[in-house]
Design an enzyme around this catalytic site. Structure first.
Site, PDB file in Angstrom:
ATOM      1  CG  ASP A  67      -8.622 -13.395   9.477  1.00  0.00           C
ATOM      2  OD1 ASP A  67      -7.932 -14.337   9.882  1.00  0.00           O
ATOM      3  OD2 ASP A  67      -8.133 -12.338   9.060  1.00  0.00           O
ATOM      4  CG  ASP A 136      -5.883  -4.061   1.967  1.00  0.00           C
ATOM      5  OD1 ASP A 136      -5.412  -4.493   3.047  1.00  0.00           O
ATOM      6  OD2 ASP A 136      -6.979  -4.436   1.505  1.00  0.00           O
ATOM      7  CD  GLU A 143      -9.563  -6.444   2.599  1.00  0.00           C
ATOM      8  OE1 GLU A 143      -8.611  -5.753   3.006  1.00  0.00           O
ATOM      9  OE2 GLU A 143      -9.418  -7.438   1.869  1.00  0.00           O
TER      10      GLU A 143
END
Ligand code: F6R
Length: 261
Positions: A67, A136, A143
């Site tokens: 990323d 998370d 996500e």
């Protein structure tokens, strides 16, 4: 999925680096998928040290990072290009032309995602993808509710990721809210996956990813769908796993792990 629990963070880091080095030594034209973040810094320090004494050779290795923040140029200290050069590439015998990250400054986001996917495909695919996990549950920047079939694309970051990563930015509010990331589908295409999780703060999310249901709410759980994935933890991050004795038995007894014990 295999789960290996090492007594200390350093033991977990050392094992991760050794697995990577051994895989490269077995196939010099290796295609290595890389991650950034605090967890990986010690892994890269290990690989640099091994490279210096000739234990691993990066001269024919090609890398693909997971990323990159959208809007940060390579020379920005918070860009993942900068991180990779700083922690790894500047200190090993890799050909910089063989190091790949998404271009955070790309004007056409859709085209950039497509370009990155093509670059991975044209190389014959990733042999080993190194992963961390976010607070998370994200892998890369996938996500919660990211499609488990997703490919490289722009993704908006969650408040949890903002809390985790904005500490590196000065001021914290300057952290980009979006990033390019390989998709979960891209990651699952890698021939092998090695995930490293360390520290007691990650214990809850580690247990969800490893022993919980496969769900896009915790994209790390997608590793359960991969035929050749190993998760390496320290005692702190493993503390909420329910099947620790079983994992420890496998590591202590299965022949494939004999040389790493
Ligand atoms: C970064 C990446 C992320 C991190 C994760 C954990 O390239 O892919 O998924 O691995 O956010 O980051 P740390 O290690 O800082 O807790």
């Amino acid at each position: 999925m295999e789960v290996i629990i090492r007594p200390t963070t350093q033991d977990a880091v050392n094992l991760t680096a050794r697995l990577i080095a051994d895989a490269i030594n077995a196939k010099p034209q290796f295609k290595l998928g890389l991650a950034t973040g605090a967890t990986m810094e010690a892994v890269y320090a290990d690989l640099v040290a091994m490279n210096k004494v000739g234990e691993v050779d990066f001269s024919r290795v090609t890398t693909f990072n997971l990323d990159e923040y959208i809007g940060l140029p390579p020379e920005d200290k918070n860009s993942y290009r900068y991180y990779m050069n700083y922690h790894l590439f500047n200190h090993i015998n890799i050909d910089m032309r063989n190091t790949n990250l998404p271009n955070g400054m790309a004007e056409d986001e859709v085209a950039e995602g497509r370009r990155y996917e093509e670059a991975i495909r044209n190389c014959g695919g990733i042999d080993l993808q190194l992963l961390g996990i976010g607070s998370d549950g994200h892998i890369g920047f996938n996500e919660p509710i990211s499609s488990l079939a997703s490919r490289t694309r722009a993704k908006a970051l969650t408040p949890a990721t903002y809390v985790q990563n904005s500490v590196y930015f000065n001021p914290p509010e300057s952290m980009p809210r979006r990033a390019f990331t390989m998709g979960v589908g891209t990651i699952l295409d890698a021939k092998r996956i090695v995930m490293l999780i360390t520290g007691s703060k990650k214990a809850g999310i580690a247990a969800q990813a490893i022993e919980g249901p496969v769900t896009s709410m915790v994209t790390g759980s997608a590793l359960q769908l991969h035929p050749n994935a190993v998760v390496i933890l320290d005692e702190g991050s493993a503390s909420q796993l329910t099947q620790k004795d079983y994992y420890n038995w496998v590591f202590a007894n299965e022949p494939e792990w004999a040389r790493y014990r």
